[in-house]
Enzyme design. Structure first.
Site, PDB file in Angstrom:
ATOM      1  N   ARG A  52     -24.880   2.962  -1.212  1.00 44.71           N
ATOM      2  CA  ARG A  52     -24.481   3.832  -2.144  1.00 44.71           C
ATOM      3  C   ARG A  52     -23.144   4.366  -2.122  1.00 44.71           C
ATOM      4  O   ARG A  52     -22.802   5.257  -3.167  1.00 44.71           O
ATOM      5  CB  ARG A  52     -25.553   5.254  -2.154  1.00 44.71           C
ATOM      6  N   LYS A  82     -28.350  -1.339  12.956  1.00 46.06           N
ATOM      7  CA  LYS A  82     -29.685  -2.052  12.847  1.00 46.06           C
ATOM      8  C   LYS A  82     -30.336  -2.891  13.893  1.00 46.06           C
ATOM      9  O   LYS A  82     -29.527  -3.390  14.579  1.00 46.06           O
ATOM     10  CB  LYS A  82     -29.729  -3.013  11.835  1.00 46.06           C
TER      11      LYS A  82
END
Length: 463
Positions: free
Chosen positions: A317, A243
């Site tokens: 996820r 990120k």
């Protein structure tokens, strides 16, 4: 009330009736029609007090001492049901009671309580806060129970990762279970591979603290079986798809799903609801090291489905997939998962309105009704099967990051849906877990979302 507190927090309430100062919570109409205490009315008119939402005016006694306060609710009190949270930060120290207010007793008390929250672990605590007498017609025990759940969520999320990594999250989880005499078990490190949780291990293996799956069981067999699953990414660098630095600033909150299911579990157990409760938290840190998982890797999940890694920053996820598959192996009446999962959900609905996804129409209606009843906003989003093809990969069963960037919260939900095939009543919440701008009942920081609505729904069916 709260079984695990990082700071010693004094109660925002007092029980010493008869020794409290009055607060007149009023609308502009009260001043216009003169339907409040005459002394307070005279002072309000002389001071030009208009009863705007959140405005506070202290009232002196004839001899110059503090005699009470006027609190403005604005023209539409129902639009800010927890406005009384401002009182907890604006009133001077002392003991107070609400003399008049066109609000329900529970909302009045809950708003004040939530607004009293302080996170003082890393600075000197202030002990001169005001306290409020809970109205006699409020459900004081339930108000305190909900506050304990909300405060636990906020504490867990607000604590930075150097003090809230996977090990510390496990300690909080164990403390919660111990307080309510629940059974807690943990699968950690390479044992995750032995017990067939490959995706949880994959995401967390590069971190200094080993990945783990936390499990809690409470209640009696034969009661409604409710399973809660919470994403516990204690920090998310994004992995090798790192990120930008600005996007990492709030990544201590990426375990907000875990924090929220723990807060909800606290409410359920403290209320002794007639449920057979199971809580699952995959706890990891998505770090960068020589053994970090890579873009292009393919891993087999607990369910047997293979997943191609097209972005290491779509890690939440992955750990949820193994935990949901594990939850789905047992008969379950209701399966709830909560996760700080996608930026797409924030783009669609902003930080304060978490979307939820379910195929169960009755459950959806019940959750919306509960949300409105307790002013805990949620919004249903579609599990649109037309996008299911986007979750497929060319050389694996699934991709963890569909190309194109559209409908990201829906495709994430569809990915998770592949791992819930037995349980008929499943709901996925894509929460933000953070208040970016101060509100009357919530300072900037970690936030409980959707759990009061879920608690209300469960209490109405399993009380």
């Amino acid at each position: 009330m709260a079984p695990y507190q990082f700071i010693d927090r004094p109660s925002p309430f007092t029980t010493r009736a008869g020794k409290t100062l009055p607060i007149f919570a009023i609308t502009p109409a009260h001043i216009e029609t003169g339907t409040i205490d005459p002394v307070a009315l005279d002072w309000a008119r002389k001071a030009g007090f208009k009863a705007e939402a959140g405005a506070l005016l202290l009232i002196p006694t004839a001899d110059g001492h503090l005699g009470g306060a006027l609190f403005g609710l604005g023209k539409s009190p129902s639009e800010a049901p927890f406005l009384t949270g401002k009182l907890a930060r604006a009133l001077p120290a002392g003991q107070w009671h609400i003399e008049t207010a066109p609000l329900t007793a529970n909302r009045l008390s809950l708003g004040y309580g939530m607004g009293s929250y302080r996170f003082d672990r890393y600075r000197a605590a202030t002990n001169d806060a005001p306290t409020l007498l809970i109205p006699t017609d409020a459900d004081a025990a339930d108000v305190k129970r909900q506050l304990a759940g909300v405060f636990l969520v906020r504490d867990l999320i607000n604590t930075p990762t150097n003090d809230m990594g996977p090990q510390a999250l496990e300690e909080a989880f164990r403390a919660l279970g111990e307080h309510y005499k629940a059974k807690v078990s943990v699968i950690q490190g390479d044992d995750l591979l032995k017990e067939n949780f490959p995706l949880i291990h994959t995401v967390g293996r590069a971190a200094a603290e080993a990945p783990r799956l936390l499990e809690m069981r409470w209640g009696k067999k034969g009661h409604r079986k409710v399973t809660l699953v919470g994403k516990g990414v204690c920090f998310d660098t994004g992995g090798l798809d790192i990120k930008p630095s600005a996007s990492m600033l709030l990544m201590k909150k990426d375990m907000g799903g875990a924090a929220n299911v723990m807060g909800l579990a606290l409410m359920i157990m403290d209320a002794k609801l007639k449920v057979d409760l199971r809580v699952l938290v995959p706890a990891v840190e998505n770090s960068i090291s020589s053994n970090a998982f890579r873009p292009g890797d393919i891993y087999r999940s607990r369910k047997g489905l293979t997943v191609q890694i097209d972005n290491t920053d779509a890690e939440g996820r992955l750990i949820l997939a193994d935990a949901l598959a594990y939850a789905d192996e047992e008969d379950c009446d209701l399966l709830v998962d909560m996760a700080t999962l996608t930026g797409a959900a924030r783009v669609a609905l902003g930080p304060d309105l978490p979307p939820f996804f379910t195929d169960d129409e009755d459950l959806a209606h019940d959750l919306v009704d509960a949300s409105l009843s307790v002013d805990d906003p949620i919004w249903r989003m579609p599990l649109y099967m037309g996008y299911d093809k986007d979750v497929s990969a060319r050389i694996a069963d699934l991709t963890n990051a569909p190309a194109g960037g559209m409908a990201g919260s829906i495709t994430a939900a569809l990915f998770l849906k592949r791992f819930v095939t037995r349980t008929k009543s499943w709901v996925h919440f894509d929460i933000y877990g953070w208040t970016p701008a101060e509100r009357p009942h919530a300072p900037i920081g970690g936030e409980a979302q959707a759990i009061r609505a879920l608690y209300h729904s469960l209490k109405s069916t399993a009380g």
